[in-house]
Design an enzyme around this catalytic site. Structure first.
Site, PDB file in Angstrom:
ATOM      1  N   LYS A  53       0.848  -1.202   0.000  1.00 19.33           N
ATOM      2  CA  LYS A  53       0.000   0.000   0.000  1.00 19.33           C
ATOM      3  C   LYS A  53       0.884   1.252   0.000  1.00 19.33           C
ATOM      4  O   LYS A  53       0.615   2.215  -0.719  1.00 19.33           O
ATOM      5  CB  LYS A  53      -0.937  -0.003   1.227  1.00 19.33           C
ATOM      6  CG  LYS A  53      -2.037  -1.053   1.114  1.00 19.33           C
ATOM      7  CD  LYS A  53      -2.857  -1.215   2.387  1.00 19.33           C
ATOM      8  CE  LYS A  53      -3.803  -2.398   2.255  1.00 19.33           C
ATOM      9  NZ  LYS A  53      -4.604  -2.685   3.443  1.00 19.33           N
ATOM     10  N   GLN A  97      -4.638  -1.467   9.664  1.00 20.95           N
ATOM     11  CA  GLN A  97      -4.545  -2.782   9.033  1.00 20.95           C
ATOM     12  C   GLN A  97      -5.179  -3.842   9.935  1.00 20.95           C
ATOM     13  O   GLN A  97      -4.902  -3.896  11.135  1.00 20.95           O
ATOM     14  CB  GLN A  97      -3.065  -3.106   8.731  1.00 20.95           C
ATOM     15  CG  GLN A  97      -2.844  -4.399   7.964  1.00 20.95           C
ATOM     16  CD  GLN A  97      -3.429  -4.392   6.556  1.00 20.95           C
ATOM     17  OE1 GLN A  97      -3.593  -3.349   5.951  1.00 20.95           O
ATOM     18  NE2 GLN A  97      -3.757  -5.558   6.038  1.00 20.95           N
ATOM     19  N   ASP A 120     -10.974   3.130   3.996  1.00 21.29           N
ATOM     20  CA  ASP A 120     -11.291   1.700   3.845  1.00 21.29           C
ATOM     21  C   ASP A 120     -12.799   1.487   3.678  1.00 21.29           C
ATOM     22  O   ASP A 120     -13.243   0.439   3.221  1.00 21.29           O
ATOM     23  CB  ASP A 120     -10.849   0.943   5.107  1.00 21.29           C
ATOM     24  CG  ASP A 120      -9.600   0.095   4.887  1.00 21.29           C
ATOM     25  OD1 ASP A 120      -9.363  -0.327   3.752  1.00 21.29           O
ATOM     26  OD2 ASP A 120      -8.881  -0.131   5.879  1.00 21.29           O
TER      27      ASP A 120
HETATM   28  N1  GUN Z   1      -6.735  -6.711   6.022  1.00 20.47           N
HETATM   29  C1  GUN Z   1      -7.047  -7.445   4.929  1.00 20.47           C
HETATM   30  N2  GUN Z   1      -7.654  -6.675   3.987  1.00 20.47           N
HETATM   31  C2  GUN Z   1      -7.722  -5.428   4.506  1.00 20.47           C
HETATM   32  C3  GUN Z   1      -8.228  -4.196   4.006  1.00 20.47           C
HETATM   33  O1  GUN Z   1      -8.745  -4.087   2.892  1.00 20.47           O
HETATM   34  N3  GUN Z   1      -8.112  -3.129   4.846  1.00 20.47           N
HETATM   35  C4  GUN Z   1      -7.550  -3.223   6.071  1.00 20.47           C
HETATM   36  N4  GUN Z   1      -7.497  -2.131   6.826  1.00 20.47           N
HETATM   37  N5  GUN Z   1      -7.069  -4.360   6.556  1.00 20.47           N
HETATM   38  C5  GUN Z   1      -7.150  -5.453   5.773  1.00 20.47           C
END
Ligand code: GUN
Length: 294
Positions: A53, A97, A120
């Site tokens: 990311k 996350q 998100d």
């Molecule tokens: N863990 C797995 N997929 C995601 C996501 O799309 N966003 C976040 N914040 N954590 C994750």
């Protein structure tokens, strides 16, 4: 029939190139979009995701700041960190996350993120907006799938769409988006009796279960569009989806590969949401996206 491939890697790049131009416009106005990424502990998979990311942010000119917090952090201290970012004007988007350590209540954490920075799309308010078809920040994976369908000129209106998997991150928001776009939607999961009764009627089949190879050729309607959200590592090291790609590609009209299908879109939509958050905080974009065709 041999299905056409929906190339998520290519489509993601096209979208990133387009949105990078919007970042360039913001930078001309002295605005640099900022994403704050919080990671608690050192789960290897989460570290890889967060690294990807951060790299993606740099590629379009978003300033990303990573906050590595110890696995022993209290919920109170984590909430205080989120509050700090909520009040930091250089941060337009906040991402925590997941998963979090068990001693922390994920619902309290997601609710703490300011709605205007919830890139998100996991905040209850954002989830509620989904129901109305007017989304503040559409959750990234379903939003990415919508963009894959749009780019490929696949119209869902009036079609039978079957979503397998009912998670808050993928299945439920995906179903709501499809409903807003006037598809007829069924939501199944790994507990569904007679799954084939549903899958065999699907014009659009979206699979997000985490069960490798769950969907076989015999379960798919000839000519269906098949979107595979699964990313599963097999004991021999291979990465596979929830769909038996080799079999299903013989009957589907379109199919996403794993890897290189939905995966690259998820991160791309995080970038899109962050850029949109920066535009909105400067009154340069509408406060919601309208998927509703009603
Ligand atoms: N863990 C797995 N997929 C995601 C996501 O799309 N966003 C976040 N914040 N954590 C994750």
């Amino acid at each position: 029939m041999t299905a056409k491939l929906i190339d998520g890697k290519h489509i993601a790049q096209v979208i990133r190139d387009k949105w990078k131009l919007r970042v360039d416009e913001l930078i001309k106005k002295d605005i640099r979009p900022g994403l704050g990424v919080i990671i608690v502990g050192n789960d290897p998979a989460s570290l890889v995701y967060v690294g990807n990311k951060t790299k993606a942010c740099e590629s379009v000119g978003i300033n990303s700041k990573q906050y590595d917090l110890p696995v022993t952090i209290t919920e109170e201290d984590l909430l205080a960190k989120i509050d700090e970012l909520n009040n930091d004007p250089s941060i337009n988007g906040i991402l925590v996350q997941l998963p979090l350590p068990k001693h922390i209540d994920v619902n309290n954490v997601l609710a703490k993120i300011s709605v205007e920075k919830d890139v998100d799309g996991f905040h209850l308010y954002n989830m509620g907006a989904l129901v109305t078809g007017k989304m503040i920040f559409p959750p990234c994976t379903p939003y990415g799938i919508k963009c894959l369908l749009d780019y490929t000129n696949i119209d869902v209106e009036g079609k039978n769409a079957v979503v397998i998997g009912s998670s808050n991150i993928v299945g439920k928001p995906m179903a709501l988006m499809l409903l807003s776009m006037n598809a007829t939607v069924s939501i199944c999961n790994i507990y569904t009796y007679y799954l084939t009764q549903y899958t065999s009627l699907a014009d659009i089949l979206i699979v997000a279960t985490g069960v490798p190879g769950l969907i076989k050729k015999e379960m798919v309607k000839p000519g269906a569009v098949v979107i595979d959200v699964g990313i599963n590592r097999l004991p021999d090291g291979r990465l596979v989806g929830d769909v038996d790609f080799e079999g299903v590609k013989e009957v589907a009209s379109y199919i996403t590969p794993v890897p290189g299908g939905v995966g690259p879109m998820t991160i791309t939509m995080l970038l899109v949401n962050t850029i949109m958050a920066a535009e909105r905080s400067n009154k340069l974009a509408k406060p919601y996206i309208d998927f509703d065709r009603a």
